[in-house]
Design a protein around this motif. Structure first.
Motif, short mmCIF file in Angstrom:
data_model
loop_
_atom_site.label_atom_id
_atom_site.label_comp_id
_atom_site.label_asym_id
_atom_site.label_seq_id
_atom_site.Cartn_x
_atom_site.Cartn_y
_atom_site.Cartn_z
N PHE A 184 -19.67 50.29 -32.85
CA PHE A 184 -18.32 50.33 -33.37
C PHE A 184 -18.36 49.92 -34.83
O PHE A 184 -18.85 48.84 -35.16
N ILE A 185 -17.86 50.78 -35.73
CA ILE A 185 -17.77 50.45 -37.15
C ILE A 185 -16.32 50.57 -37.60
O ILE A 185 -15.51 51.21 -36.92
N GLY A 186 -16.03 49.97 -38.74
CA GLY A 186 -14.67 50.04 -39.28
C GLY A 186 -14.39 48.79 -40.09
O GLY A 186 -15.08 47.78 -39.95
N PRO A 187 -13.35 48.83 -40.96
CA PRO A 187 -13.05 47.68 -41.80
C PRO A 187 -12.58 46.47 -40.98
O PRO A 187 -12.20 46.60 -39.83
N SER A 188 -12.61 45.29 -41.60
CA SER A 188 -12.16 44.06 -40.93
C SER A 188 -10.73 44.21 -40.43
O SER A 188 -9.88 44.78 -41.14
N GLY A 189 -10.49 43.70 -39.23
CA GLY A 189 -9.13 43.70 -38.68
C GLY A 189 -8.68 45.02 -38.11
O GLY A 189 -7.49 45.22 -37.84
N CYS A 190 -9.62 45.96 -37.89
CA CYS A 190 -9.19 47.29 -37.41
C CYS A 190 -9.20 47.38 -35.88
O CYS A 190 -8.83 48.40 -35.32
N GLY A 191 -9.66 46.32 -35.18
CA GLY A 191 -9.59 46.33 -33.71
C GLY A 191 -10.92 46.47 -32.99
O GLY A 191 -10.94 46.60 -31.76
N LYS A 192 -12.02 46.43 -33.72
CA LYS A 192 -13.34 46.63 -33.08
C LYS A 192 -13.63 45.54 -32.04
O LYS A 192 -13.96 45.83 -30.89
N SER A 193 -13.50 44.28 -32.46
CA SER A 193 -13.82 43.17 -31.56
C SER A 193 -12.81 43.08 -30.41
O SER A 193 -13.18 42.77 -29.28
N THR A 194 -11.55 43.37 -30.71
CA THR A 194 -10.53 43.35 -29.65
C THR A 194 -10.88 44.38 -28.58
O THR A 194 -10.81 44.10 -27.38
N PHE A 195 -11.29 45.57 -29.03
CA PHE A 195 -11.65 46.61 -28.07
C PHE A 195 -12.90 46.22 -27.29
O PHE A 195 -12.97 46.40 -26.07
N LEU A 196 -13.88 45.65 -28.00
CA LEU A 196 -15.11 45.21 -27.34
C LEU A 196 -14.80 44.23 -26.21
O LEU A 196 -15.35 44.32 -25.11
N ARG A 197 -13.87 43.31 -26.47
CA ARG A 197 -13.54 42.27 -25.49
C ARG A 197 -12.72 42.81 -24.32
O ARG A 197 -12.58 42.12 -23.31
#
Length: 218
Positions: free
Chosen positions: A1-14
Motif C-alpha cells: 500500500f502506497i500513498g501520502p500521509s493520512g490517506c488511509g493506508k494504515s486504517t485499511f491495513l488494520r
C-alpha cells in the motif's frame, strides 16, 4: 500500500485483522474476505483472526520479556505446543525464519529489549511467525531503521513471501518497487488503483498515481 500521509493506508491495513475494533467510533461497511470468509462476520472471533493475521508495527515493540519468551508467547497462549521441547522447536524455527537465530542463539534468556532496533524488528517478525499465520501485516516496518537493518528486513520479506501472504504499508517508492508483487495506491481515503507492481510503476492508469510516483506531490 502506497500513498501520502493520512490517506488511509494504515486504517485499511488494520481492518484486515480488525484492530480498528478497539476504536469506539469506528464503523465498517463492505466486506474483507480471507479464503472466501468475511473477517467481520459475527461468527469470527477476533482473537482467532489475529492468530491467522499477524501484525508488525512501525516501531519495534518487543514485550519486556526474554528473547525466548517473546517468541514463545503466542504458541503458548494459543495452545500450539504442550511440551517444552515442542515450544523450543517453534522458537528456534521462528527465529531462523526471521534470520535472527545465529545472532541470538546463545542469549535466548536475555531481554528482547536489549537488541538493536533492526534485531528487535526481526524478533517481532519471529513472534508473528510463531503462531503460523496465513497473513502478516507490516505497517512501515523499516521507517525506524537504518539502511543496513532495512536491507535485512527487505531480504527477509522476500524470503517469507514464499510461505506467507505479506501486506506492507510503505512511504518508500523504492521499497515498494523492490519487495512487492502487487501495489495499491491510496489518496484522500480512496483506493485510486491497484495492480502488478511493475505495471503500476511504469504505466499507471491514473494521473494521480503518476504524480505521486514521480514525486510531484506527497
Amino acid at each position: 500500500f502506497i500513498g501520502p500521509s493520512g490517506c488511509g493506508k494504515s486504517t485499511f491495513l488494520r481492518c484486515i485483522n480488525r484492530m480498528n475494533d478497539t476504536i469506539p467510533s469506528a464503523r465498517v461497511e463492505g466486506a474483507i474476505l480471507i479464503d472466501g470468509a468475511d473477517v467481520n462476520a459475527k461468527s469470527v472471533d477476533p482473537v482467532v483472526l489475529r492468530s491467522r493475521v499477524g501484525m508488525v508495527f512501525q516501531k519495534p515493540n518487543p514485550f519486556p520479556k526474554t528473547i525466548f519468551e517473546n517468541v514463545a508467547y503466542g504458541p503458548r497462549i494459543h495452545g500450539l505446543a504442550t511440551r517444552k521441547d515442542e515450544l523450543e522447536a517453534i522458537v528456534e524455527s521462528s527465529l531462523k525464519k526471521a534470520g535472527l537465530w545465529n545472532e541470538v542463539a546463545d542469549r535466548l534468556h536475555q531481554p528482547g529489549t536489549g537488541l538493536s532496533g533492526g534485531q528487535q524488528q526481526r524478533l517481532v517478525i519471529a513472534r508473528a511467525i510463531a503462531v503460523s499465520p496465513e497473513v502478516i501485516l507490516m505497517d512501515e516496518p523499516c521507517s525506524a531503521l537504518d539502511p543496513i537493518a532495512t536491507a535485512k528486513i527487505e531480504e527477509l520479506i522476500d524470503e517469507l513471501r514464499t510461505q506467507f501472504c505479506i501486506v506492507i504499508v510503505t512511504h518508500s517508492m523504492a521499497q515498494a518497487a523492490r519487495v512487492s508483487q502487487r501495489t495499491a495506491f491510496f489518496h484522500l481515503g480512496k483506493l485510486v488503483e491497484s495492480g502488478p507492481t511493475e505495471e503500476m510503476f511504469t504505466n499507471p492508469r491514473d494521473s494521480r498515481t503518476q504524480d505521486y510516483i514521480t514525486g510531484r506531490f506527497g
